[in-house]
Design an enzyme around this catalytic site. Structure first.
Site: not given
Length: 498
Positions: A232, A254, A290
């Site tokens: 997140g 991560e 991401c």
């Protein structure tokens, strides 16, 4: 595969799973279809902090027996759970597309990555987790990989299945137990998968709770939790680290990334396939990944030609619409707060004098008007310190900026608090030399984002993009503690008086 999908439009109800049983709650939250927010796709439970305690207690109680279960048996349980997942793909793909907004091909891709990783984790586990025995002049040393205990996994909405299974498979194979908390912005498909998977393990090995911040606080502070696995935002991670500090929990984080693409002077702007890969690396999953390329630096000598060819490629590939339209490549943004965030960045860029160019086609204006849709945009003329360049957009917009020489380009790429992934575009040997100077956990050559992902190798970030690695052997070993057992030769030790 599309004709085999089971697109059931009745609302789905998912539950918490604690100690192998469904748990009902007094309150439920709804999840709308981001392509049509008036449509409720399903409902999830609103668990309490007490529910989280029960789930952690169940996982803690199940841990001793599960940790002592032979590794081959743990792998066999996991393979049965994987089979349940695989059998349900025709049901899961449309459900994920409806609750998330991602096109069907994208949802199918997430299933593929999830299953490929879990299969790989099973394949490598016996060798990776095998104990090592060394005979030497001082005697014998045994090195084992022991499970940690209860793992709290907190997962995001952008790739809910992939970013949950990336944690479930290695944690459980290694002998840990787990409590997982999915995001309320995409909870339905992942909750079904977790419930099915949990049924293939002893009660308490895999648990799941939903809920608000107080549930997350319990997962990150409870002394029975040994490890936190979180994917997140960096800002949320700082709170998690503070919460976990009192009990010194192990962590795999991560986090955010403002991933850069560096286009070198020898990049061929007329290579249509390469340009298409670059466009996809900016806008796949509506830019909500991401590891998407979120800022593009182009050598000034090819900048004008690059922009022209990029717009051509983008206008060919980008087709915005409902997830189930066969021609759609980009769906809606997942949720309204994210729409507002991206809109704010675009409006700020405009106010600073940047040019914002719409890209691609909207396939149905009526559909577009109903949902959380945004037309993808290219931003030109932004400053290097503008928010749209410095912040993670996590949406369908990308700034392209010129640079004058290689040293400046590398400096611009590295001038970030983040360092998740990156990409270098140009002649291969030249690009490789430059890639070695990039500060990022992964650097891809002439491709980027999911197109360059290989689950056999570790994935994670430098700087504020995270701690630890997922995927690869390292992603499995990250759920173990090294345990060294020394068996010295019997005899007198030197330099110690009797």
């Amino acid at each position: 595969m599309q004709e085999e999908l089971q697109n059931v439009t009745e609302p789905v109800v998912v539950h918490a799973i604690i100690n192998g049983e469904r748990v009902d709650t007094e309150k439920r939250y709804s999840r709308e279809n981001p392509a049509n927010p008036e449509e409720i796709v399903g409902y999830g439970p609103v668990n309490t902090r007490e529910d989280a305690v029960r789930a952690i207690d169940a996982a803690a109680a199940a841990f001793p027996a599960w940790a002592q279960t032979p590794l081959r048996e743990r792998i066999a349980h996991m393979r049965r759970a994987i089979a349940r997942f695989r059998e349900a793909i025709p049901e899961l793909v449309p459900l994920l597309s409806r609750e998330h907004g991602k096109p069907v091909y994208d949802a199918q891709g997430e299933m593929f990555v999830s299953l490929a990783w879990m299969d790989y984790a099973c394949d490598i586990a016996e060798e990776a987790l095998a104990e090592k025995v060394e005979q030497h002049e001082n005697g014998k040393t045994i090195i084992t990989r022991d499970p940690m205990g209860v793992v709290a996994a907190i997962t995001p909405w952008n790739y809910p299945l992939a970013l949950s299974t990336i944690k479930i498979a290695p944690a459980l194979i290694a002998g840990n137990t787990m409590v997982l908390k999915p995001s309320p912005f995409a909870p339905l498909a992942v909750s079904k998968v977790v419930e099915w998977m949990a049924s293939e393990f002893p009660a308490g090995v895999l648990n799941m709770v939903h809920g608000d911040a107080d549930v997350g606080v319990e997962l990150t502070t409870n002394p029975k939790v040994a490890k936190i696995a979180f994917t997140g935002g960096t800002k949320t991670a700082t709170h998690i680290m503070k919460s976990a500090s009192d009990t010194i929990k192990n962590m795999t984080l991560e986090l955010g990334g403002n991933d850069a693409a560096l286009v070198l002077s020898d990049f061929d702007v007329n290579d249509e396939r390469a340009m298409r890969r670059l466009v996809i690396s900016n806008f796949l999953t509506t830019g909500q990944i991401c590891m998407i390329a979120k800022r593009v630096y182009v050598h000034r000598s090819i900048y004008d030609a690059f922009v022209e060819k990029y717009i051509e490629a983008a206008n060919k590939w980008i087709r915005v619409g409902d997830a189930f339209h066969p021609d759609v490549t980009i769906g809606p943004v997942n949720n309204l707060p994210q729409v507002r965030h991206v809109e704010r960045l675009i409006e700020d860029a405009k106010s600073r004098g940047a040019q914002v160019i719409p890209l691609g086609r909207i396939l149905d204006e009526n559909v577009f008007a109903k949902g959380y849709f945004m037309q993808p945009t290219l931003v030109l003329g932004a400053g290097h310190d503008d928010p749209i360049v410095v912040e993670e957009q996590f949406g369908p917009t990308v700034p392209v900026l010129p640079y004058d020489d290689e040293e400046e380009g590398i400096q611009l790429v590295n001038n970030s608090i983040y360092g998740l992934t990156s990409s270098v575009w140009g002649e291969e040997e030249h690009a490789l030399r430059v890639a070695r100077r990039i500060e990022a956990g992964t650097t891809m050559i002439n491709t980027a984002a999911v197109q360059g992902l290989d689950i056999r190798y570790p994935f994670g970030g430098f700087k504020q993009s995270g701690i630890g690695r997922e995927y690869g052997v390292e992603g499995l070993l990250g759920y173990t503690e090294l345990h060294v057992i020394n068996v010295p030769k019997v005899g007198e030790l030197p330099n110690i008086p009797e």
